[in-house]
Design an enzyme around this catalytic site. Sequence first.
Site, PDB file in Angstrom:
ATOM      1  CD  GLU A  87      -3.093  -0.820   0.198  1.00 40.36           C
ATOM      2  OE1 GLU A  87      -3.105   0.172  -0.564  1.00 40.36           O
ATOM      3  OE2 GLU A  87      -3.931  -1.577   0.111  1.00 40.36           O
ATOM      4  CD  GLU A 118       4.448 -20.536  12.009  1.00 51.07           C
ATOM      5  OE1 GLU A 118       4.543 -20.750  13.277  1.00 51.07           O
ATOM      6  OE2 GLU A 118       3.526 -20.409  11.278  1.00 51.07           O
TER       7      GLU A 118
END
Length: 307
Positions: A87, A118
């Site tokens: 963004e 992860e």
Amino acid sequence: MTLSINLDQMTTETRNQRTMHLDTMSVHEFATVMNAEDQTVAPSVHQALPAIEAAIQTITTAFKQNGRLFYIGAGTSGRLGVLDAAECVPTFGVSPEMVQGLIAGGMKAMTVAVEGAEDSPALGKTDLEDRKLTANDVVVGIAASGRTPYVIGGLDYAQSVGAATISLACNAGAEISRHAEIAIEVPAGPEVLTGSTRLKAGTAQKLVLNMLSTGAMVGIGKVYKNLMVDVQPTNEKLVVRSQRIIQQATGCDAATAAKAFEAANRHVKLAIVMILTDQPSTIAQTLLNRANGFISKAVALSQEEEV
């Protein structure tokens, strides 16, 4: 790296006493309790403001030295980092390299879980090595649990090359806090749906990331008053918004804004300086360059030179 896992000590994993009968609630009861739980998130963020402020200052300093901001996380935490980074490009007119989001397992993990990614601290290091991390950069490690090995591996590598490190966790006393220079902890409390950290923890992380990126962009002149003056007019809606921002910043009419917008090659910030200083684009751009991109400083320079 092997981290002991004790979910009982993590508030993000404990059961919420207000929702013990979630499966038998009416829709009204469910919506009411979830809304009430969400209202506890912002006060939790408020408690972390000193660390958030320090993080914004650190990121701003890095940007001024041509450094980059990296978000690194797994699962929901990684996705939120990727979202905030993406963004920044249309909102502040920066390059995609300036703010980057790294997620364990790569971009395919945005939609599909990548098993075991992860759990690898080495992968966190490798992903940052691949981006040629330097001492001028900042790494923000995001983990709701506060113990994700991928994130810890990334933070440790960042410290080894001299990059600034910031951690963001949703549990107090988080493991990742010990691997960062600035530790942001926002204990959002037990989730409405036990362990689903895309809920309150995700909201808390989103609020903090909004503050980090927006605050730093303000600090390098990407904002004038409360207007996003470096917005990229990449579609019809944003062209209209761009011209409206020019009007709001200068008080001019629509026709003047549209004319300046085109004369500035559709650069909103430049059009604003042209109008406020009554100068052509070449001189307005020189003023902006001298002011390091700050509109108010560019206008002040113009006024000083008129005296």
